[in-house]
Design a protein around this motif. Structure first.
Motif, PDB file in Angstrom:
ATOM      1  N   LEU A 117     103.259  81.987  28.077  1.00  0.00           N
ATOM      2  CA  LEU A 117     103.879  82.478  26.844  1.00  0.00           C
ATOM      3  C   LEU A 117     105.306  81.970  26.745  1.00  0.00           C
ATOM      4  O   LEU A 117     105.956  81.731  27.767  1.00  0.00           O
ATOM      5  CB  LEU A 117     103.923  84.016  26.849  1.00  0.00           C
ATOM      6  CG  LEU A 117     102.632  84.764  27.170  1.00  0.00           C
ATOM      7  CD1 LEU A 117     102.918  86.267  27.228  1.00  0.00           C
ATOM      8  CD2 LEU A 117     101.566  84.469  26.124  1.00  0.00           C
ATOM      9  N   CYS A 118     105.760  81.844  25.523  1.00  0.00           N
ATOM     10  CA  CYS A 118     107.170  81.507  25.315  1.00  0.00           C
ATOM     11  C   CYS A 118     108.005  82.721  25.723  1.00  0.00           C
ATOM     12  O   CYS A 118     107.710  83.839  25.301  1.00  0.00           O
ATOM     13  CB  CYS A 118     107.423  81.161  23.847  1.00  0.00           C
ATOM     14  SG  CYS A 118     109.167  81.137  23.416  1.00  0.00           S
ATOM     15  N   PRO A 119     109.045  82.530  26.554  1.00  0.00           N
ATOM     16  CA  PRO A 119     109.843  83.686  26.986  1.00  0.00           C
ATOM     17  C   PRO A 119     110.578  84.375  25.836  1.00  0.00           C
ATOM     18  O   PRO A 119     111.016  85.521  25.977  1.00  0.00           O
ATOM     19  CB  PRO A 119     110.857  83.088  27.971  1.00  0.00           C
ATOM     20  CG  PRO A 119     110.572  81.644  28.087  1.00  0.00           C
ATOM     21  CD  PRO A 119     109.527  81.259  27.102  1.00  0.00           C
ATOM     22  N   ILE A 120     110.705  83.698  24.720  1.00  0.00           N
ATOM     23  CA  ILE A 120     111.480  84.273  23.612  1.00  0.00           C
ATOM     24  C   ILE A 120     110.568  84.941  22.579  1.00  0.00           C
ATOM     25  O   ILE A 120     110.681  86.129  22.309  1.00  0.00           O
ATOM     26  CB  ILE A 120     112.362  83.185  22.953  1.00  0.00           C
ATOM     27  CG1 ILE A 120     113.339  82.633  23.992  1.00  0.00           C
ATOM     28  CG2 ILE A 120     113.109  83.757  21.748  1.00  0.00           C
ATOM     29  CD1 ILE A 120     114.133  81.440  23.543  1.00  0.00           C
ATOM     30  N   CYS A 121     109.625  84.166  22.014  1.00  0.00           N
ATOM     31  CA  CYS A 121     108.818  84.738  20.936  1.00  0.00           C
ATOM     32  C   CYS A 121     107.502  85.343  21.451  1.00  0.00           C
ATOM     33  O   CYS A 121     106.782  85.995  20.702  1.00  0.00           O
ATOM     34  CB  CYS A 121     108.536  83.692  19.865  1.00  0.00           C
ATOM     35  SG  CYS A 121     107.462  82.352  20.418  1.00  0.00           S
ATOM     36  N   LYS A 122     107.219  85.098  22.739  1.00  0.00           N
ATOM     37  CA  LYS A 122     106.032  85.645  23.407  1.00  0.00           C
ATOM     38  C   LYS A 122     104.703  85.128  22.838  1.00  0.00           C
ATOM     39  O   LYS A 122     103.654  85.710  23.067  1.00  0.00           O
ATOM     40  CB  LYS A 122     106.021  87.197  23.375  1.00  0.00           C
ATOM     41  CG  LYS A 122     107.295  87.830  23.913  1.00  0.00           C
ATOM     42  CD  LYS A 122     107.413  87.702  25.435  1.00  0.00           C
ATOM     43  CE  LYS A 122     108.546  88.529  25.997  1.00  0.00           C
ATOM     44  NZ  LYS A 122     109.754  87.736  26.302  1.00  0.00           N
ATOM     45  N   ALA A 141     104.786  73.469  25.113  1.00  0.00           N
ATOM     46  CA  ALA A 141     105.058  73.224  23.690  1.00  0.00           C
ATOM     47  C   ALA A 141     104.497  74.374  22.864  1.00  0.00           C
ATOM     48  O   ALA A 141     103.410  74.892  23.146  1.00  0.00           O
ATOM     49  CB  ALA A 141     104.428  71.909  23.255  1.00  0.00           C
ATOM     50  N   HIS A 142     105.251  74.752  21.824  1.00  0.00           N
ATOM     51  CA  HIS A 142     104.754  75.736  20.871  1.00  0.00           C
ATOM     52  C   HIS A 142     103.649  75.116  20.038  1.00  0.00           C
ATOM     53  O   HIS A 142     103.546  73.899  19.933  1.00  0.00           O
ATOM     54  CB  HIS A 142     105.875  76.193  19.934  1.00  0.00           C
ATOM     55  CG  HIS A 142     106.804  77.193  20.542  1.00  0.00           C
ATOM     56  ND1 HIS A 142     107.755  76.849  21.457  1.00  0.00           N
ATOM     57  CD2 HIS A 142     106.926  78.537  20.345  1.00  0.00           C
ATOM     58  CE1 HIS A 142     108.420  77.926  21.815  1.00  0.00           C
ATOM     59  NE2 HIS A 142     107.941  78.976  21.162  1.00  0.00           N
ATOM     60  N   LYS A 143     102.856  75.965  19.414  1.00  0.00           N
ATOM     61  CA  LYS A 143     101.880  75.440  18.474  1.00  0.00           C
ATOM     62  C   LYS A 143     102.626  74.935  17.244  1.00  0.00           C
ATOM     63  O   LYS A 143     103.764  75.348  16.990  1.00  0.00           O
ATOM     64  CB  LYS A 143     100.880  76.541  18.120  1.00  0.00           C
ATOM     65  CG  LYS A 143     100.008  76.799  19.348  1.00  0.00           C
ATOM     66  CD  LYS A 143      99.056  77.943  19.214  1.00  0.00           C
ATOM     67  CE  LYS A 143      98.389  78.152  20.571  1.00  0.00           C
ATOM     68  NZ  LYS A 143      98.218  79.552  20.934  1.00  0.00           N
ATOM     69  N   MET A 197     108.408  78.780  14.286  1.00  0.00           N
ATOM     70  CA  MET A 197     109.789  78.917  13.823  1.00  0.00           C
ATOM     71  C   MET A 197     110.700  79.364  14.972  1.00  0.00           C
ATOM     72  O   MET A 197     111.874  79.650  14.771  1.00  0.00           O
ATOM     73  CB  MET A 197     109.868  79.953  12.687  1.00  0.00           C
ATOM     74  CG  MET A 197     109.148  79.547  11.417  1.00  0.00           C
ATOM     75  SD  MET A 197     109.826  78.021  10.731  1.00  0.00           S
ATOM     76  CE  MET A 197     111.358  78.695  10.066  1.00  0.00           C
ATOM     77  N   CYS A 198     110.134  79.423  16.173  1.00  0.00           N
ATOM     78  CA  CYS A 198     110.895  79.939  17.317  1.00  0.00           C
ATOM     79  C   CYS A 198     112.082  79.035  17.646  1.00  0.00           C
ATOM     80  O   CYS A 198     111.996  77.825  17.562  1.00  0.00           O
ATOM     81  CB  CYS A 198     109.972  80.053  18.527  1.00  0.00           C
ATOM     82  SG  CYS A 198     110.811  80.596  20.013  1.00  0.00           S
ATOM     83  N   VAL A 199     113.195  79.656  18.049  1.00  0.00           N
ATOM     84  CA  VAL A 199     114.414  78.924  18.412  1.00  0.00           C
ATOM     85  C   VAL A 199     114.155  78.040  19.638  1.00  0.00           C
ATOM     86  O   VAL A 199     114.840  77.061  19.889  1.00  0.00           O
ATOM     87  CB  VAL A 199     115.581  79.915  18.652  1.00  0.00           C
ATOM     88  CG1 VAL A 199     115.302  80.822  19.834  1.00  0.00           C
ATOM     89  CG2 VAL A 199     116.898  79.200  18.868  1.00  0.00           C
ATOM     90  N   ASN A 200     113.114  78.388  20.379  1.00  0.00           N
ATOM     91  CA  ASN A 200     112.762  77.684  21.606  1.00  0.00           C
ATOM     92  C   ASN A 200     111.767  76.547  21.351  1.00  0.00           C
ATOM     93  O   ASN A 200     111.417  75.811  22.256  1.00  0.00           O
ATOM     94  CB  ASN A 200     112.142  78.707  22.580  1.00  0.00           C
ATOM     95  CG  ASN A 200     112.279  78.283  24.028  1.00  0.00           C
ATOM     96  OD1 ASN A 200     113.042  77.386  24.347  1.00  0.00           O
ATOM     97  ND2 ASN A 200     111.536  78.942  24.896  1.00  0.00           N
ATOM     98  N   ALA A 201     111.279  76.433  20.121  1.00  0.00           N
ATOM     99  CA  ALA A 201     110.263  75.420  19.829  1.00  0.00           C
ATOM    100  C   ALA A 201     110.861  74.028  19.979  1.00  0.00           C
ATOM    101  O   ALA A 201     112.057  73.831  19.802  1.00  0.00           O
ATOM    102  CB  ALA A 201     109.720  75.606  18.418  1.00  0.00           C
TER     103      ALA A 201
HETATM  104 ZN   LIG Z   1     108.907  80.789  21.195  1.00  0.00          ZN
END
Ligand SMILES: [Zn+2]
Length: 390
Positions: free
Chosen positions: A32-37, A53-55, A59-63
């Motif tokens: 999971l992304c640590p920020i947006c989960k 990588a995000h899908k 819109m995640c800041v971590n993408a």
């Molecule tokens: Zn994220």
């Protein structure tokens, strides 16, 4: 992104695992992304740094910022470099208060430093917003550009887009303006300092190159390469020579059009301008050629001023540099230089008095000779100054 968590919140840095271990993890863990989960994908192969990588359309800041493999490799090198020096350092640390995620986050005693490693062009607004975000939260931002952005032309010449000019740092008012680059292919820092623009994008300055293992973080920040005035003035004389001899056709499509039209409408010609126009001023000027603002200032302010009269030199900043301790004051620096050669006298603050008339050459040959004499004069006044300081 290099870091993700599993459902229990345990952190994983894929770079710590072999390809076999990664394929095993892929089948046993849900990352999971640590920020947006949100669930993220594992990207690993022979030629890429293993990462997450995000899908698409996240819109995640971590993408992913689309910075690619070069960026990821450089980021890992920098992270390991800080770690090897014993710093308290985090990779891709999220700061929820400002919703920002610097590439590397350092804590030194009570001081917090965000390192942004930037290899691709983003919008200037985004760079400014991120810088402001850090500062507002008491974090010192340091931007290191990818070595792929370095555009060196000659030993002492480099080219900077107006975007890249935003990355000049100055930590104290007496430290040099510096841009930092890191290249993961060469495993080396390149540092450009002491910018003297000769056009909107081209600058003369000093270069330093350090393999990453031969320099530490404090050394990098305190680097101070003094530009020998003689070297600078020798380069400048050549530049003045070509400026004077450049064919100055008035061509509508050319960038120089408005400058030459400006001169033409006032009865001047670029090849017969006084030698004091187009002098080296430590400054950044992405919006106007340095010879153009110097010519305007001389023609509009200095020429009409009677001898013995005073002038108030005021800089109107056209652009703010977010990483500079103090904003450049090119006109003030120019007036100081004209003071050195006896054309002006410094009275106090921004007030100067005109002491000599501006000399115009009558021929091109005359102009070239006057340029040489002026550069010689500048060299000797600087030498005298250095000797009197000893
Ligand atoms: Zn994220």
């Amino acid at each position: 992104m290099l870091k993700a968590v599993n459902q229990l919140g345990k952190e994983f840095l894929l770079m710590d695992f072999s390809i076999q271990q990664i394929s095993h993890l892929r089948s046993t863990e849900n990352f999971l992304c640590p920020i947006c989960k949100e669930g993220v994908l594992v990207k690993a192969g022979a030629k890429v740094v293993p990462h997450f990588a995000h899908k698409p359309h996240s819109m995640c800041v971590n993408a992913s910022t689309g910075e690619g493999n070069y960026h990821e490799r450089g980021k890992i090198h920098l992270f390991k470099w800080f770690k090897s020096q014993g710093y308290n350092v985090a990779l891709e640390a999220y700061i929820p208060e400002i919703n920002q995620r610097p590439d590397i986050f350092l804590t030194i005693n009570k001081r917090k430093i965000a390192i942004e490693y930037q290899c691709c062009r983003i919008s200037p607004e985004m760079m400014l917003a991120r810088t402001r975000g850090y500062k507002r939260y008491g974090i010192i931002p340091i931007w290191i550009l990818g070595g792929n952005r370095l555009n060196r032309k000659r030993t002492n010449t480099s080219s900077f887009s107006s975007f890249d000019q935003l990355f000049f740092h100055q930590f104290q008012s007496n430290s040099p303006m510096s841009v930092y680059y890191y290249c993961p292919d060469a495993k080396q820092f390149s540092i450009f300092q002491n910018p003297y623009p000769i056009s909107k994008t081209k600058m003369i300055g000093t270069f330093d190159f350090y393999p990453i293992q031969f320099i530490n973080f404090p050394q990098l920040l305190n680097l101070q390469n003094n530009f020998s005035p003689n070297v600078l003035l020798d380069i400048w004389l050549k530049e003045k020579h070509s400026f004077r001899k450049r064919p100055h056709y008035i061509i509508k499509a050319s960038r120089a059009y408005s400058f030459h039209q400006y001169l033409y409408l006032r009865g001047y010609h670029a090849s017969l301008l006084p030698s004091i126009i187009h002098l080296p001023i430590p400054n950044l000027s992405p919006n106007e050629e340095p010879y153009s603002w110097q010519a305007r200032w001389v023609i509009e302010h200095l020429l009409p001023l009677p001898l013995g009269e005073r002038i108030n030199v005021i800089d109107s900043p056209t652009m703010r540099y977010p990483l500079l301790n103090k904003q450049p004051k090119p006109q003030l620096a120019y007036a100081r230089l004209l003071t050195k050669i006896g054309l002006l006298k410094h009275i106090q603050g921004n007030i100067f008095e005109k002491r000599r008339e501006v000399q115009f050459p009558r021929t091109l040959h005359d102009g070239i000779k006057q340029d040489e004499e002026l550069i010689k004069l500048l060299k000797s006044t600087i030498k005298e100054q250095l000797e009197s300081e000893e």
